[in-house]
Design an enzyme around this catalytic site. Structure first.
Site, PDB file in Angstrom:
ATOM      1  N   GLY A  21     -10.960  16.887  45.875  1.00  0.00           N
ATOM      2  CA  GLY A  21     -11.766  17.204  47.050  1.00  0.00           C
ATOM      3  C   GLY A  21     -11.336  18.524  47.661  1.00  0.00           C
ATOM      4  O   GLY A  21     -11.370  18.712  48.875  1.00  0.00           O
ATOM      5  N   ASP A  25     -13.983  19.416  53.651  1.00  0.00           N
ATOM      6  CA  ASP A  25     -13.612  19.773  55.015  1.00  0.00           C
ATOM      7  C   ASP A  25     -12.167  19.412  55.332  1.00  0.00           C
ATOM      8  O   ASP A  25     -11.479  20.154  56.033  1.00  0.00           O
ATOM      9  CB  ASP A  25     -14.560  19.069  56.001  1.00  0.00           C
ATOM     10  CG  ASP A  25     -14.515  19.677  57.386  1.00  0.00           C
ATOM     11  OD1 ASP A  25     -14.718  20.904  57.494  1.00  0.00           O
ATOM     12  OD2 ASP A  25     -14.256  18.937  58.353  1.00  0.00           O
ATOM     13  N   ASP A  98     -14.907  17.021  36.427  1.00  0.00           N
ATOM     14  CA  ASP A  98     -15.785  15.863  36.541  1.00  0.00           C
ATOM     15  C   ASP A  98     -14.879  14.640  36.522  1.00  0.00           C
ATOM     16  O   ASP A  98     -14.295  14.292  35.488  1.00  0.00           O
ATOM     17  CB  ASP A  98     -16.773  15.842  35.379  1.00  0.00           C
ATOM     18  CG  ASP A  98     -17.685  14.614  35.411  1.00  0.00           C
ATOM     19  OD1 ASP A  98     -17.527  13.765  36.321  1.00  0.00           O
ATOM     20  OD2 ASP A  98     -18.542  14.494  34.515  1.00  0.00           O
ATOM     21  N   ASP A 190      -2.582   7.338  57.472  1.00  0.00           N
ATOM     22  CA  ASP A 190      -3.234   7.228  58.770  1.00  0.00           C
ATOM     23  C   ASP A 190      -2.648   8.360  59.597  1.00  0.00           C
ATOM     24  O   ASP A 190      -1.501   8.280  60.037  1.00  0.00           O
ATOM     25  CB  ASP A 190      -2.949   5.871  59.421  1.00  0.00           C
ATOM     26  CG  ASP A 190      -3.655   5.693  60.765  1.00  0.00           C
ATOM     27  OD1 ASP A 190      -4.014   6.718  61.378  1.00  0.00           O
ATOM     28  OD2 ASP A 190      -3.835   4.543  61.210  1.00  0.00           O
ATOM     29  N   HIS A 191      -3.422   9.427  59.777  1.00  0.00           N
ATOM     30  CA  HIS A 191      -2.834  10.638  60.338  1.00  0.00           C
ATOM     31  C   HIS A 191      -2.289  10.432  61.748  1.00  0.00           C
ATOM     32  O   HIS A 191      -1.444  11.207  62.202  1.00  0.00           O
ATOM     33  CB  HIS A 191      -3.837  11.795  60.306  1.00  0.00           C
ATOM     34  CG  HIS A 191      -4.951  11.684  61.293  1.00  0.00           C
ATOM     35  ND1 HIS A 191      -6.132  11.029  61.011  1.00  0.00           N
ATOM     36  CD2 HIS A 191      -5.072  12.144  62.562  1.00  0.00           C
ATOM     37  CE1 HIS A 191      -6.931  11.094  62.050  1.00  0.00           C
ATOM     38  NE2 HIS A 191      -6.320  11.758  63.010  1.00  0.00           N
ATOM     39  N   HIS A 253      -6.143   3.264  63.479  1.00  0.00           N
ATOM     40  CA  HIS A 253      -5.412   3.969  64.527  1.00  0.00           C
ATOM     41  C   HIS A 253      -4.979   3.048  65.664  1.00  0.00           C
ATOM     42  O   HIS A 253      -3.816   3.061  66.094  1.00  0.00           O
ATOM     43  CB  HIS A 253      -6.255   5.102  65.114  1.00  0.00           C
ATOM     44  CG  HIS A 253      -6.733   6.095  64.110  1.00  0.00           C
ATOM     45  ND1 HIS A 253      -6.051   6.383  62.955  1.00  0.00           N
ATOM     46  CD2 HIS A 253      -7.837   6.897  64.091  1.00  0.00           C
ATOM     47  CE1 HIS A 253      -6.707   7.301  62.263  1.00  0.00           C
ATOM     48  NE2 HIS A 253      -7.784   7.624  62.935  1.00  0.00           N
ATOM     49  N   LYS A 359     -11.167  13.981  76.023  1.00  0.00           N
ATOM     50  CA  LYS A 359     -10.569  13.685  74.714  1.00  0.00           C
ATOM     51  C   LYS A 359      -9.096  13.414  74.945  1.00  0.00           C
ATOM     52  O   LYS A 359      -8.361  14.298  75.403  1.00  0.00           O
ATOM     53  CB  LYS A 359     -10.739  14.863  73.761  1.00  0.00           C
ATOM     54  CG  LYS A 359     -10.012  14.694  72.420  1.00  0.00           C
ATOM     55  CD  LYS A 359     -10.205  15.929  71.550  1.00  0.00           C
ATOM     56  CE  LYS A 359      -9.334  15.867  70.297  1.00  0.00           C
ATOM     57  NZ  LYS A 359      -9.640  14.699  69.445  1.00  0.00           N
TER      58      LYS A 359
END
Length: 518
Positions: A21, A25, A98, A190-191, A253, A359
């Site tokens: 990947g 992003d 691939d 899990d960041h 989280h 936030k």
């Protein structure tokens, strides 16, 4: 892993890093900046290589340019030292792959052997699967069948969330990966566990003599965990409408932060011992015995049209790729009980949502108040003492106590003593992905989730999701830019509590003693 390895900031063992990947992003925003920061700080020596893997064709020069632009936009360091940059980027190569063709993996193995020889790598291989979950199994099988797990060094795989959609899908996914990798080789990321203040919870609890003796149901009234976002679903409408806040944030989280607060002191500061204690917390969560219990203790909501800072915002059902009659929740709040000796009777309130006013991620520990009709409590409406752990975007803690109002004889006023870590001059704190990639390269699995953690969390969340499928399950609405449905306030009010203000929404009557400039 020894304590020496855990505490000594030596470079991680050299390895080939495979980024599946590589044009996505996540790689652009987080992974390339993390690798550059590690290299700049000397945590990544010169015996490494990075292979970017994706379907689309790219030359190495194009790949290098992508990495450079990523670092310039998202890294906490600039790539302004040309000599350093050139040394760093020469370790990066790109290969179009691939992932369904095992022959491509055999070619990747031949490339890996050349990279081992070129950079003096001892066969160590770290596979980062920034891919859709349904691809984890096929990629794992092709890594094995393509010969990439036959090198003489260690082999580890990092897997991004979501790890399944529910317990059965997670179990199927785990069964596939476990046919190829051992549990100790699987690093489920899990960041939030890489964030500075989440990791600091252990230190706050276990390194301070005046906290741990009070960390129980005799002294704590309730715990509140808030993870609020101002953004909507943005470009993720199609994914989010199939997931929702419960699966997107709650299963991972929110429950992970709860376990960090509620866990018992581990016998050793060793990854497996810490994860053992977290699993014990998850096993102690009181299961919702019926759908009616879910309706009473869990609130789900969906944002409607509203405004934030005078900017008009559309409702969730008007977002791109979202169904016009969707019942997907963008908010949920829950009362959670941990039924063990330490926490029996202490409610944990968790909430998360999109299109909220600020936030922030915060944990509020509210201590029990002084006995009524005794000393100052008999003459003043004393505010409860609070310990607040700020995780994001501000990092730090504050303690709210009662003290005499300056200039008065006996008036009492709340005083908040704050330490803002991220406000300190010169602080350039590592990003979560830096810590986690560094830990994985060193074999430290402390802040990654083990399979029994994942399965216990899914078992808890699935009960809620199943209850919400019934026709009588209520979906509350809330205007975008507000703090969520009124039912979430009522969830606490019936127990005599209320949500405490979070970062950016401070109480007016509190005196602040702070290093943040307040």
């Amino acid at each position: 892993m020894t304590d020496q390895l855990k505490n000594d900031p030596i470079p991680a063992a050299g390895a080939v890093f495979y980024l599946f990947g590589a044009t996505g992003d996540l790689a652009r925003r987080k992974l390339y900046p993390a690798l550059f920061s590690l290299y700049k700080e000397g945590k990544l020596a010169d015996d490494f290589a990075v292979v970017g893997l994706a379907r689309r064709p790219r030359t190495d020069d194009q790949f290098h340019n992508d990495v450079f632009e990523s670092i310039q936009e998202f890294c906490r360091y600039d790539a302004d030292d040309s000599a350093l940059w050139n040394r760093f980027v020469e370790h990066f190569v790109y290969m179009s792959l691939d992932i369904n063709n095992v022959e491509g993996f055999r070619e990747l193995e031949r490339l890996s052997t050349n990279l081992d020889a070129k950079f003096g790598i001892q066969g160590n291989r770290l596979f980062y699967l920034a891919l859709a979950p349904e691809l984890f199994g096929p990629v794992s099988f092709n890594l094995r069948d393509g010969g990439l797990l036959e090198s003489k060094g260690w082999h580890r795989v990092i897997i991004e969330k979501p790890f399944g959609y529910d317990l059965p899908s997670a179990q199927q996914l785990n069964d596939q990966i476990s046919q190829v990798f051992k549990e100790e080789e699987i690093y489920r990321i899990d960041h939030y566990l890489g964030k500075e203040m989440v990791q600091n919870i252990e230190v706050i609890r276990f390194a301070n003599a005046f906290f741990e003796p009070l960390w129980n149901n005799k002294h704590i009234a309730n715990v509140q965990i808030t993870l609020s976002e101002t953004v909507g679903v943005e470009e993720r409408g199609g994914y989010y409408d199939k997931s929702g806040a419960l699966r997107d944030m709650g299963q991972n989280h929110m429950l992970q932060m709860l376990t960090m607060i509620a866990m018992e002191p581990p016998s050793r500061l060793h990854g497996e011992d810490i994860r053992d204690e977290k699993v014990k917390v998850l096993r102690s969560l009181r299961q919702y015995a019926s759908a009616e219990r879910v309706y009473g203790d869990v609130v789900r909501g969906q944002y409607t049209e509203g405004a934030l800072r005078d900017k008009p915002l559309k409702g969730y059902r008007e977002e791109d790729s979202v169904g016009t009659n969707t019942m997907t929740e963008t908010y949920f709040a829950a009362k959670v009980n941990v039924d063990n000796f330490r926490w029996a009777g202490v409610p944990f309130y968790i909430r998360t949502g999109k299109r909220l006013p600020v936030k922030t991620t915060e944990v509020v520990i509210e201590f029990k108040n002084m006995p009524e009709n005794v000393l100052f409590a008999s003459r003043h409406n004393l505010s409860p003492n609070l310990l607040v752990i700020r995780v994001n975007p501000t990092e730090g803690i504050y303690i709210k106590i009662n003290a005499k109002k300056p200039g008065s004889d006996s008036q009492v006023q709340p005083v908040a003593m704050e330490f803002c870590q991220s406000c300190m001059v010169g602080i350039n704190t590592p990003e979560a992905y830096e810590r986690l990639i560094y830990d994985a390269a060193r074999g430290d699995s402390t802040y990654f989730t083990r399979w029994d953690e994942v399965s216990q969390a899914w078992a808890f969340v699935d009960k809620i999701a199943a209850a919400w499928q019934a026709e009588e399950a209520e979906l509350h609405t809330y205007p975008a830019g507000s703090w969520g449905p009124k039912a979430a306030d009522e969830l606490l009010a019936r127990d005599g509590f209320h949500w405490w203000p979070v970062n950016g929404q401070e109480e007016d009557n509190v005196i602040w003693v702070s290093n943040s400039g307040k």
